[in-house]
Scaffold this motif. Structure first.
Motif, PDB file in Angstrom:
ATOM      1  N   VAL A 638      26.775 -39.786  13.271  1.00 35.41           N
ATOM      2  CA  VAL A 638      27.359 -38.472  13.475  1.00 35.41           C
ATOM      3  C   VAL A 638      28.838 -38.621  13.845  1.00 35.41           C
ATOM      4  CG1 VAL A 638      26.775 -38.352  15.935  1.00 35.41           C
ATOM      5  CG2 VAL A 638      27.049 -36.237  14.648  1.00 35.41           C
ATOM      6  N   LYS A 639      29.682 -37.728  13.299  1.00 39.94           N
ATOM      7  CA  LYS A 639      31.118 -37.770  13.548  1.00 39.94           C
ATOM      8  C   LYS A 639      31.491 -36.758  14.639  1.00 39.94           C
ATOM      9  CE  LYS A 639      32.160 -39.119   8.757  1.00 39.94           C
ATOM     10  NZ  LYS A 639      32.849 -38.735   7.518  1.00 39.94           N
ATOM     11  N   ARG A 640      32.655 -36.997  15.270  1.00 39.75           N
ATOM     12  CA  ARG A 640      33.130 -36.134  16.356  1.00 39.75           C
ATOM     13  C   ARG A 640      33.315 -34.692  15.886  1.00 39.75           C
ATOM     14  NH1 ARG A 640      35.717 -37.965  20.771  1.00 39.75           N
ATOM     15  NH2 ARG A 640      37.469 -36.550  20.472  1.00 39.75           N
ATOM     16  N   GLY A 641      33.858 -34.518  14.695  1.00 40.51           N
ATOM     17  CA  GLY A 641      34.063 -33.163  14.185  1.00 40.51           C
ATOM     18  C   GLY A 641      32.753 -32.478  13.870  1.00 40.51           C
ATOM     19  N   GLU A 642      31.751 -33.245  13.333  1.00 40.00           N
ATOM     20  CA  GLU A 642      30.473 -32.655  12.951  1.00 40.00           C
ATOM     21  C   GLU A 642      29.685 -32.182  14.176  1.00 40.00           C
ATOM     22  OE1 GLU A 642      29.571 -35.266   8.920  1.00 40.00           O
ATOM     23  OE2 GLU A 642      28.910 -36.012  10.864  1.00 40.00           O
ATOM     24  N   ILE A 643      29.739 -32.943  15.274  1.00 41.38           N
ATOM     25  CA  ILE A 643      28.898 -32.588  16.420  1.00 41.38           C
ATOM     26  C   ILE A 643      29.349 -31.274  17.071  1.00 41.38           C
ATOM     27  CG2 ILE A 643      30.154 -33.752  18.294  1.00 41.38           C
ATOM     28  CD1 ILE A 643      27.399 -34.816  19.219  1.00 41.38           C
ATOM     29  N   THR A 644      30.640 -30.912  16.936  1.00 40.83           N
ATOM     30  CA  THR A 644      31.101 -29.646  17.519  1.00 40.83           C
ATOM     31  C   THR A 644      30.453 -28.451  16.834  1.00 40.83           C
ATOM     32  OG1 THR A 644      33.047 -29.552  16.079  1.00 40.83           O
ATOM     33  CG2 THR A 644      33.307 -30.659  18.201  1.00 40.83           C
ATOM     34  N   GLN A 645      30.075 -28.600  15.526  1.00 44.39           N
ATOM     35  CA  GLN A 645      29.375 -27.513  14.839  1.00 44.39           C
ATOM     36  C   GLN A 645      28.004 -27.289  15.473  1.00 44.39           C
ATOM     37  OE1 GLN A 645      29.572 -27.861  10.461  1.00 44.39           O
ATOM     38  NE2 GLN A 645      30.988 -29.572  10.756  1.00 44.39           N
ATOM     39  N   LEU A 646      27.303 -28.408  15.766  1.00 50.13           N
ATOM     40  CA  LEU A 646      26.010 -28.284  16.437  1.00 50.13           C
ATOM     41  C   LEU A 646      26.155 -27.650  17.823  1.00 50.13           C
ATOM     42  CD1 LEU A 646      24.490 -31.759  15.550  1.00 50.13           C
ATOM     43  CD2 LEU A 646      23.565 -29.568  14.835  1.00 50.13           C
ATOM     44  N   PHE A 647      27.198 -28.075  18.577  1.00 53.66           N
ATOM     45  CA  PHE A 647      27.376 -27.575  19.942  1.00 53.66           C
ATOM     46  C   PHE A 647      27.687 -26.086  19.977  1.00 53.66           C
ATOM     47  CE2 PHE A 647      28.635 -31.988  21.758  1.00 53.66           C
ATOM     48  CZ  PHE A 647      27.303 -32.343  21.764  1.00 53.66           C
ATOM     49  N   VAL A 648      28.540 -25.605  19.061  1.00 50.11           N
ATOM     50  CA  VAL A 648      28.865 -24.170  19.031  1.00 50.11           C
ATOM     51  C   VAL A 648      27.610 -23.360  18.742  1.00 50.11           C
ATOM     52  CG1 VAL A 648      30.082 -22.386  17.730  1.00 50.11           C
ATOM     53  CG2 VAL A 648      31.301 -24.441  18.468  1.00 50.11           C
ATOM     54  N   ASN A 649      26.785 -23.813  17.773  1.00 49.60           N
ATOM     55  CA  ASN A 649      25.529 -23.107  17.486  1.00 49.60           C
ATOM     56  C   ASN A 649      24.601 -23.125  18.696  1.00 49.60           C
ATOM     57  OD1 ASN A 649      26.419 -22.615  14.918  1.00 49.60           O
ATOM     58  ND2 ASN A 649      25.273 -24.278  13.954  1.00 49.60           N
ATOM     59  N   LEU A 650      24.511 -24.288  19.416  1.00 45.23           N
ATOM     60  CA  LEU A 650      23.655 -24.396  20.588  1.00 45.23           C
ATOM     61  C   LEU A 650      24.093 -23.419  21.676  1.00 45.23           C
ATOM     62  CD1 LEU A 650      21.459 -25.805  22.260  1.00 45.23           C
ATOM     63  CD2 LEU A 650      23.180 -27.534  22.902  1.00 45.23           C
ATOM     64  N   ILE A 651      25.397 -23.368  21.969  1.00 46.50           N
ATOM     65  CA  ILE A 651      25.913 -22.480  23.008  1.00 46.50           C
ATOM     66  C   ILE A 651      25.616 -21.025  22.676  1.00 46.50           C
ATOM     67  CG2 ILE A 651      28.047 -21.630  24.069  1.00 46.50           C
ATOM     68  CD1 ILE A 651      29.122 -24.507  23.824  1.00 46.50           C
ATOM     69  N   GLU A 652      25.822 -20.629  21.415  1.00 48.83           N
ATOM     70  CA  GLU A 652      25.617 -19.229  21.029  1.00 48.83           C
ATOM     71  C   GLU A 652      24.144 -18.853  21.058  1.00 48.83           C
ATOM     72  OE1 GLU A 652      27.626 -18.787  17.290  1.00 48.83           O
ATOM     73  OE2 GLU A 652      29.612 -18.667  18.232  1.00 48.83           O
ATOM     74  N   LYS A 653      23.249 -19.796  20.688  1.00 51.72           N
ATOM     75  CA  LYS A 653      21.816 -19.495  20.720  1.00 51.72           C
ATOM     76  C   LYS A 653      21.309 -19.354  22.156  1.00 51.72           C
ATOM     77  CE  LYS A 653      21.052 -19.577  16.280  1.00 51.72           C
ATOM     78  NZ  LYS A 653      20.639 -18.334  15.562  1.00 51.72           N
ATOM     79  N   ILE A 654      21.860 -20.158  23.086  1.00 49.55           N
ATOM     80  CA  ILE A 654      21.399 -20.113  24.485  1.00 49.55           C
ATOM     81  C   ILE A 654      21.914 -18.865  25.201  1.00 49.55           C
ATOM     82  CG2 ILE A 654      21.524 -21.277  26.728  1.00 49.55           C
ATOM     83  CD1 ILE A 654      21.755 -23.915  25.164  1.00 49.55           C
ATOM     84  N   THR A 655      23.212 -18.566  25.037  1.00 51.23           N
ATOM     85  CA  THR A 655      23.834 -17.473  25.801  1.00 51.23           C
ATOM     86  C   THR A 655      23.719 -16.120  25.128  1.00 51.23           C
ATOM     87  OG1 THR A 655      26.004 -17.821  24.756  1.00 51.23           O
ATOM     88  CG2 THR A 655      25.505 -19.125  26.734  1.00 51.23           C
ATOM     89  N   GLY A 656      23.456 -16.077  23.825  1.00 50.10           N
ATOM     90  CA  GLY A 656      23.457 -14.804  23.108  1.00 50.10           C
ATOM     91  C   GLY A 656      24.847 -14.255  22.893  1.00 50.10           C
ATOM     92  N   LYS A 657      25.898 -15.064  23.138  1.00 52.15           N
ATOM     93  CA  LYS A 657      27.286 -14.645  22.958  1.00 52.15           C
ATOM     94  C   LYS A 657      27.969 -15.627  22.025  1.00 52.15           C
ATOM     95  CE  LYS A 657      27.363 -13.116  27.762  1.00 52.15           C
ATOM     96  NZ  LYS A 657      27.946 -13.335  29.097  1.00 52.15           N
TER      97      LYS A 657
END
Length: 788
Positions: A638-657
Motif C-alpha cells: 500500500v502507498k502513502r497516497g492510496e491509504i489516505t483514500q481509505l482513511f477519508v472513507n473511514l472517517i466519513e462512515k464513522i462520523t456521518g460527516k
C-alpha cells in the motif's frame, strides 16, 4: 472657681457609626430600587422552581413562554393561569397558535414577561429554579439567613475589652495595622438572581472618615495617627446594583497611645549636671533643689536632662519624674439653633479628666449672659465655651519653661482651642480650654446625591449657612475631610460590540445612562471577505462589507443524474453553476464532457484476493470503504497516497460527516499549497485533521510505502480524532525498539481492540510491509469497532 469661659470641641465617638449609617440609608421615597423592572413592586427571580402566574405581587401581570432549547423561539402559553404552583409537571404544553411542544420536557425552557403596574416590562432568565417575590418577602428571607460580619479584629493584637458590642484595643500611635474581616456570604441561590452582598469598611481618625476597600479577608495595612481610630464594617445588600438593606455591622475602637519623647521632673536635692554618664571630670552646671527640669531620656539609673540651656546627665534617684500630658482632645456638642444647651463633655485621652466642679460653662456673648439648664442656643448668636481639666495621679500638663502658661495643645471636636493654665488652682495640674463659636449653627439637609456612570455622588449631609458641614442635623459631628461621604462614580456598564454597518461602537447598558462609551466608535478594519462570509473586523469581530464573487472551476467537477456544472473553488463553498444536461459519448454509457455514468452498470466485485481475506475485503467494498482504484492489485504494497483514500472513507462512515465538514467543525483549515508533490484532496484533508504528516515540510511522497508500525499509529490517531480515549493500553511486544520506539504509545489501543495483531512469538514486526489487501482488512476492523 472663677467663672472664666471654658471651651471644648466635639468629636463624638459615634461619628463613624453615624457616617456609615448615612452611607447605607436607602434612597428617598419615590425612587425606584428594584430588580426585575426597576419598580418597588417587583423584586427578583431566582431560587426554587416556582411559577406563580399573577399571584405573587399585587398589580403585576405575568405571561409565561416555553421553547425547545435555551435558544429556541419562545411561544406564549395559552392557558397561562394554569401554571401556578410549585410542582406543575409541564409534560404537554399548548401554545396560543395550537402548536404542542411535546413530551420531551427536559428540553423545554421557560421564561416569563413581567409587567409592572406602571407598564414597564422585563423578561426573566430561564425560569428553571426561579421565583418572584415582593421586597418585604425578600427582606424577611435574608433576615432569616442570619447573615453577619462574623469576625472583625486587628491582626496581631489582643483587644483590651469588649463593651456594648464594640471591641477596644490599646495600640501605640504610628503603628502599621492590618484588619481581619470575615463574613457569611449571601447564599448562591440569591447571588444567581441579582442579589449581592457588600462589605464596606469605614475608618475615622482625627475627625476624618474614609472608606477602605476590601481585598479578600485581609485588608491593606493602615497606619494609625495620633488620635483614636474607629473602624466600622458594614454588611449591606444591593438589589440590581442599588442599596436594599443593611444586614449587620461591627465596630472596633483603637485607643492610640503617644510615647512621650520628653517628660518633666523636679530635683529632690542640689545636683550637678555631668557631660557624660559616670564622668566626674567635666561638670556642666549646678542645679538647685526644687528646680523643674526636662527629662530628655529616662535611662532609669541615669537620666539625660535639660535645664537652663544645659543638657547633660544626672543620677535618676535625685529626680521626681512626672508623666507629662502634651495635648488633650475633648468632644462636645457644637451650638445648634433651638437645641437645648448641653453641659456634657467627653474626655478622649488617658491621664486627665474633667475638673470636679462645673467643668463646662457656656456664655452667650451676644446676649451677654451665662447659659444654664433649660436654655437653648439662638441662631446668629456668638457663644463661648470653656472646659476645665485636671490630671490623674503623678501626671502634669506640659508648661512653658519658667512660667505658668501652658505649652501644651488642645482641640475641641478636632479644632484648635485656646489653652491656658487655671492659675487659681494647681498650675501644673489644671488647665482651661476655650473656644468661640461665632454663631449658632443651623444646618439644613442636603439630600444624598447618587453617583452616575461618570460623576461621583455624595452621602446625605447637613450644611449651615456659614459653610460648616455636619454628618447630622444637630451639629454633633462636623465634617472636616473634603473626601467625606464621596460615593465613587459607578463607571459605564459596557455592552457587547454593536455596528451600523461601517463602524463599531459600544453603549452603556445602565437604564439611567444609555450613552455611547467614549472612544469606542471606530471604522471596521482587517479581515478577509469570501463568497460565503463577510470580512470580520480585527477589533470587534463583527462582519462588515459585502461578499466576494464565486470562483468557479475550469472543469466539470460537479455532476449528478440531471447534468453537470462548475463548482466554486472557494473553501467551504458548495455552490455551482447552472446544471447543464449530459451529452452521451460514442458508447452512450458515459457523458462525453464529464464522464458521468449514464446507465447503471452491473456490480462487478474485485478479484485477486486471498481466500482468507476475501469475505472481509468484499464486506469493506459493500459498505463503501474501498475506492474503485484500490479494487485491484491487492497483493502490492500500500502507498502513502492510496491509504489516505481509505482513511477519508473511514472517517466519513464513522462520523456521518464529510471530512471537509469535520475540518470546519474543529476550527481547522486545509493548506492547499503545503505539498509540492501532490494536491490530492484526501491527502490534504488527512493532514489537516492531524492523521498523517508529510515526509518533510514541503513533500508528502505519495508513492512511498507504509510499514506496519505506521498504519497502527495512523489508526490510533483516527480513533482519538473521533473521541476514543486510547491512552493507558500496553502492547506487550518485545521488538518495539530502536527506530520504532516511537510507535509504542500508539500501538496499545489498536492491538487491544483487535484491529491489528502481532506476527507471532511476541513480535510485532514494526518494519514489515503491508499489502493493499492487509490494509483494507485493518481499516474494515477499525470501522466495525468504531461505529458502535
Amino acid at each position: 472657681m472663677k467663672k472664666t469661659l471654658r471651651t471644648v470641641i466635639l468629636i463624638l465617638a459615634v461619628s463613624t457609626l453615624i457616617g456609615v449609617l448615612a452611607l447605607c440609608i436607602s434612597s428617598e421615597d419615590g425612587e425606584m430600587t428594584a430588580n426585575i423592572v426597576y419598580s418597588d413592586y417587583i423584586v427578583y427571580a431566582g431560587g426554587q422552581f416556582d411559577m406563580n402566574a399573577g399571584t405573587n405581587v399585587d398589580g403585576a401581570t405575568y405571561q409565561w413562554y416555553a421553547s425547545y432549547g435555551r435558544f429556541g423561539n419562545p411561544l406564549p402559553l395559552d392557558d397561562n393561569g394554569a401554571y401556578s404552583g410549585t410542582h406543575t409537571p409541564h409534560l404537554s404544553l399548548k401554545t396560543r397558535d395550537d402548536l404542542k411542544l411535546g413530551d420531551e420536557w427536559e428540553n423545554i425552557f421557560f421564561s416569563c414577561l413581567i409587567t409592572a403596574p406602571d407598564g414597564r416590562q422585563k423578561w426573566t432568565d430561564n425560569a428553571f429554579n426561579m421565583y418572584v417575590k415582593s421586597q418585604e418577602s425578600l427582606r424577611n428571607d435574608l433576615t432569616a439567613e442570619e447573615l453577619e460580619v462574623s469576625h472583625l479584629a486587628v491582626k496581631g493584637y489582643a483587644p483590651s475589652k469588649e463593651e456594648d458590642g464594640v471591641t477596644y484595643y490599646d495600640i501605640p500611635a504610628g503603628e502599621q495595622l492590618s484588619l481581619e474581616l470575615r463574613w457569611n456570604p449571601v447564599p448562591q441561590e440569591y447571588r444567581k438572581s441579582e442579589v449581592e452582598g457588600e462589605i464596606s469598611i469605614w475608618v475615622t481618625c482625627d475627625g476624618k472618615t474614609k472608606k477602605l476597600q476590601s481585598s479578600g479577608e485581609t485588608f491593606t495595612p493602615y497606619r494609625t495617627g495620633s488620635g483614636n481610630v474607629t473602624v466600622t464594617a458594614e454588611y449591606t445588600v444591593n438589589l440590581n446594583g442599588q442599596y436594599f438593606m443593611t444586614l449587620d455591622r461591627k465596630m472596633l475602637v483603637i485607643n492610640t497611645k503617644t510615647p512621650a519623647w520628653e517628660t518633666e521632673a523636679v530635683t529632690n536635692t542640689d545636683v550637678t549636671i555631668l557631660a557624660e554618664r559616670y564622668n566626674e571630670a567635666e561638670k556642666l552646671a549646678r542645679v538647685s533643689r526644687g528646680t523643674e527640669v526636662l527629662v530628655v531620656e529616662n535611662g532609669g539609673t541615669w537620666c539625660k536632662i535639660a535645664a537652663g540651656g544645659t543638657v547633660g546627665y544626672v543620677p535618676g534617684y535625685v529626680l521626681t519624674v512626672y508623666d507629662v500630658i502634651p495635648s488633650v482632645d475633648i468632644l462636645i456638642q457644637e451650638p445648634c439653633s433651638d437645641v437645648p444647651v448641653n453641659f456634657n463633655a467627653e474626655v478622649t485621652g488617658k491621664g486627665y479628666r474633667l475638673f470636679s466642679m462645673d467643668p463646662v460653662m457656656w456664655y452667650d456673648q451676644t446676649a451677654e449672659r451665662f447659659l444654664g439648664p433649660g436654655d437653648t442656643f439662638k441662631n446668629g448668636h456668638t457663644c463661648i465655651v470653656q472646659v476645665w481639666l485636671e490630671t490623674d495621679g503623678n501626671r502634669r500638663f506640659r508648661l512653658s519653661q519658667g512660667s505658668y502658661d501652658s505649652d501644651m495643645t488642645g482641640t475641641l471636636n478636632g479644632m484648635a482651642a485656646t489653652v491656658a493654665t487655671a492659675y487659681e488652682q494647681d498650675p501644673a495640674r489644671v488647665v482651661e480650654l476655650r473656644y468661640v463659636f461665632r454663631h449658632v449653627h443651623d444646618p439644613q439637609k442636603i439630600t444624598q446625591q447618587n453617583p452616575t456612570c461618570t460623576q461621583d455622588g455624595k452621602l446625605t449631609y447637613y450644611l449651615c449657612w456659614c459653610g460648616a458641614e455636619f454628618e447630622d442635623n444637630r451639629a454633633l459631628t462636623r465634617i472636616l475631610d473634603d473626601d467625606w461621604g464621596v460615593i465613587p462614580a459607578r463607571g459605564h456598564w459596557e455592552s457587547e460590540w454593536k455596528t451600523n454597518g461601517t463602524e463599531h461602537y459600544k453603549i452603556c447598558l445602565r437604564r439611567e445612562c444609555g450613552e455611547e462609551i467614549p472612544g469606542s466608535r471606530g471604522a471596521h478594519t482587517g479581515g478577509q471577505a469570501g463568497c460565503q462570509a463577510q470580512a470580520l473586523c480585527d477589533i470587534c469581530g463583527l462582519g462588515y462589507g459585502g461578499y466576494t464573487d464565486h470562483v468557479f472551476s475550469e472543469y466539470w467537477d460537479y455532476s449528478d443524474a440531471a447534468g453537470h456544472a462548475h463548482r466554486c473553488t472557494n473553501p467551504f463553498c458548495f455552490e455551482h453553476t447552472e446544471i447543464e444536461a449530459h451529452v452521451p459519448g460514442p458508447a452512450g454509457v458515459l457523458c462525453y464532457y464529464c464522464g458521468y455514468e449514464l446507465e447503471q452498470q452491473p456490480v462487478q466485485y474485485p478479484t485477486g484476493m486471498s481466500d482468507w481475506a476475501e469475505a472481509e475485503v468484499l464486506a469493506a467494498v459493500d459498505v463503501g470503504l474501498v475506492p474503485q482504484e484500490l479494487q485491484k492489485n491487492f497483493q502490492t504494497p500500500v502507498k502513502r497516497g492510496e491509504i489516505t483514500q481509505l482513511f477519508v472513507n473511514l472517517i466519513e462512515k464513522i462520523t456521518g460527516k464529510t471530512a471537509e465538514q469535520l475540518v470546519a467543525e474543529k476550527g481547522l483549515s486545509v493548506n492547499y499549497g503545503k505539498f509540492t508533490d501532490t494536491s490530492d484532496m484526501n491527502v490534504l484533508l488527512c493532514n489537516a485533521l492531524g492523521v498523517i504528516n508529510g515526509t518533510s515540510d514541503t513533500k508528502f511522497s505519495p508513492e512511498g510505502t507504509l510499514k506496519r508500525a505506521h498504519v497502527a499509529a495512523l489508526i490510533n490517531r483516527i480513533a482519538g480524532l473521533v473521541g476514543v480515549d486510547t491512552s493507558g493500553y500496553e502492547h506487550g511486544f518485545t521488538d518495539i525498539t530502536g527506530n520504532y520506539s516511537w510507535v509504542g504509545p500508539e500501538l496499545g489501543w489498536p492491538v487491544h481492540a483487535g484491529i491489528i495483531k502481532g506476527t507471532g512469538g511476541g513480535k510485532f514486526s514494526p518494519g514489515g510491509d503491508l499489502t493493499i489487501e492487509q490494509t483494507i482488512l485493518i481499516v474494515y476492523r477499525a470501522y466495525l469497532f468504531l461505529k458502535q
